[in-house]
Write a protein that holds these residues in place. Structure first.
Motif: not given
Length: 146
Positions: A88-104
């Motif tokens: 997967a390339a050029k992945v654009q995260w939504t705010k909800r997705g980004r936060e879910a990954v950042q907080t693990r």
């Protein structure tokens, strides 16, 4: 307070060859790479991501509120063994997705693959989904353990 981790904008989805997982098996080959890229170019729609494949259970495209990824592109790269891998390339995260990954809260992003019924060969990347229980044991977490 520490800075939030930067979420990846590219990551591997499939290694070359056969992958045996909890739900069966699939095969990613040079022909798979060609088919995935050809189908993506023909469809001209973004690859979307959700959480736990909610959209597949809801019977359609993810609702905006349920998206984790608003756009991504399939990319074929050559692995260390010289064989093609799907990324997967050029992945654009939504705010909800980004936060879910950042907080693990979610550690993995898994592909929804369309397979050839006769041989299990990957022919298309349909979607992505965040999960904590990938069926593919070779999948790597998006972020390292803390």
């Amino acid at each position: 307070m520490s800075e939030p981790e930067i979420v990846p904008t590219e990551f591997r989805l499939c290694r070359a060859g056969e992958t045996v997982h909890r739900r069966g098996r699939f095969v990613f080959t040079k022909a798979s790479a060609d088919d995935v890229m050809r189908s993506h170019a023909a469809r001209m729609v973004p690859i979307l991501g959700d959480f736990e494949f909610e959209s597949m259970h809801d019977g359609g495209l993810p609702q905006v509120a349920k998206l984790s990824i608003s756009d991504a592109s399939p990319e074929v790269r050559t692995g260390a063994d010289g064989q093609p891998e799907l990324w997967a390339a050029k992945v654009q995260w939504t705010k909800r997705g980004r936060e879910a990954v950042q907080t693990r809260a979610y550690r993995y992003c898994v592909p929804a693959l369309v397979l050839d019924n006769d041989n299990g060969r990957v022919v298309r990347l349909a979607a992505l989904s965040l999960t904590n229980e990938p069926s593919d044991p070779t999948l790597e977490p998006l972020l390292p353990k803390e």
